[in-house]
Design a protein around this motif. Structure first.
Motif, PDB file in Angstrom:
ATOM      1  N   ASN A  36       0.860  -1.173   0.000  1.00 46.83           N
ATOM      2  CA  ASN A  36       0.000   0.000   0.000  1.00 46.83           C
ATOM      3  C   ASN A  36       0.903   1.232   0.000  1.00 46.83           C
ATOM      4  O   ASN A  36       2.128   1.121   0.034  1.00 46.83           O
ATOM      5  N   ILE A  37       0.324   2.404  -0.033  1.00 47.85           N
ATOM      6  CA  ILE A  37       1.127   3.622  -0.143  1.00 47.85           C
ATOM      7  C   ILE A  37       2.066   3.799   1.048  1.00 47.85           C
ATOM      8  O   ILE A  37       3.202   4.253   0.895  1.00 47.85           O
ATOM      9  N   GLU A  38       1.622   3.393   2.235  1.00 46.89           N
ATOM     10  CA  GLU A  38       2.476   3.535   3.419  1.00 46.89           C
ATOM     11  C   GLU A  38       3.687   2.605   3.347  1.00 46.89           C
ATOM     12  O   GLU A  38       4.814   3.024   3.604  1.00 46.89           O
ATOM     13  N   SER A  39       3.451   1.342   3.003  1.00 44.02           N
ATOM     14  CA  SER A  39       4.575   0.407   2.924  1.00 44.02           C
ATOM     15  C   SER A  39       5.476   0.727   1.737  1.00 44.02           C
ATOM     16  O   SER A  39       6.694   0.591   1.833  1.00 44.02           O
ATOM     17  N   LEU A  40       4.906   1.190   0.637  1.00 49.09           N
ATOM     18  CA  LEU A  40       5.721   1.599  -0.506  1.00 49.09           C
ATOM     19  C   LEU A  40       6.577   2.805  -0.139  1.00 49.09           C
ATOM     20  O   LEU A  40       7.760   2.869  -0.483  1.00 49.09           O
ATOM     21  N   THR A  41       6.025   3.742   0.615  1.00 51.00           N
ATOM     22  CA  THR A  41       6.773   4.926   1.042  1.00 51.00           C
ATOM     23  C   THR A  41       7.950   4.532   1.929  1.00 51.00           C
ATOM     24  O   THR A  41       9.042   5.083   1.789  1.00 51.00           O
ATOM     25  N   ARG A  42       7.745   3.570   2.826  1.00 55.25           N
ATOM     26  CA  ARG A  42       8.841   3.105   3.682  1.00 55.25           C
ATOM     27  C   ARG A  42       9.921   2.388   2.868  1.00 55.25           C
ATOM     28  O   ARG A  42      11.107   2.584   3.099  1.00 55.25           O
ATOM     29  N   LEU A  43       9.499   1.561   1.936  1.00 59.58           N
ATOM     30  CA  LEU A  43      10.425   0.746   1.169  1.00 59.58           C
ATOM     31  C   LEU A  43      11.130   1.535   0.062  1.00 59.58           C
ATOM     32  O   LEU A  43      12.339   1.409  -0.123  1.00 59.58           O
ATOM     33  N   ALA A  44      10.380   2.343  -0.658  1.00 59.10           N
ATOM     34  CA  ALA A  44      10.920   3.070  -1.822  1.00 59.10           C
ATOM     35  C   ALA A  44      10.271   4.446  -1.901  1.00 59.10           C
ATOM     36  O   ALA A  44       9.347   4.665  -2.685  1.00 59.10           O
ATOM     37  N   PRO A  45      10.737   5.375  -1.077  1.00 60.85           N
ATOM     38  CA  PRO A  45      10.093   6.689  -1.003  1.00 60.85           C
ATOM     39  C   PRO A  45       9.985   7.412  -2.345  1.00 60.85           C
ATOM     40  O   PRO A  45       8.964   8.031  -2.640  1.00 60.85           O
TER      41      PRO A  45
END
Length: 100
Positions: A6-15
């Motif tokens: 999701n957008i939160e996990s994507l932001t953590r993984l690949a900002p």
């Protein structure tokens, strides 16, 4: 099947990828006037189904419903895709719809 980000996990993984997704894809491409969001969702569901991108389908099914597609219309789109994208692709997509 691999878990969809999701957008939160994507932001953590690949900002940077998250930023580009939001700015370019959703704030630009999805906002263009030539296709309405409902039509863009149909195209997206078709492409994801044909390419076997099942991890992305549940989120885009929900987004398609927010964009005005009914479950019956999505089911019909997947049924139609069976003849163009292949039977297994359509059945796999329908399984994602059934998870809703």
């Amino acid at each position: 099947m691999a878990k969809s980000l999701n957008i939160e996990s994507l932001t953590r993984l690949a900002p940077k990828l998250a930023e580009l997704s939001q700015e370019v894809l959703f704030n630009d491409i999805w906002q263009r006037d030539a296709l309405c969001p409902r039509d863009r969702s149909l195209v997206t569901l078709g492409a994801l189904t044909a390419l076997g991108r099942l991890q992305q389908l549940p989120w885009h099914i929900g987004f398609a419903q927010q964009n005005g597609l009914t479950k019956a219309e999505i089911t019909e789109a997947f049924t139609h895709l069976a003849f163009y994208a292949g039977w297994p692709a359509a059945v796999s997509a329908l399984a994602c719809l059934d998870e809703e």
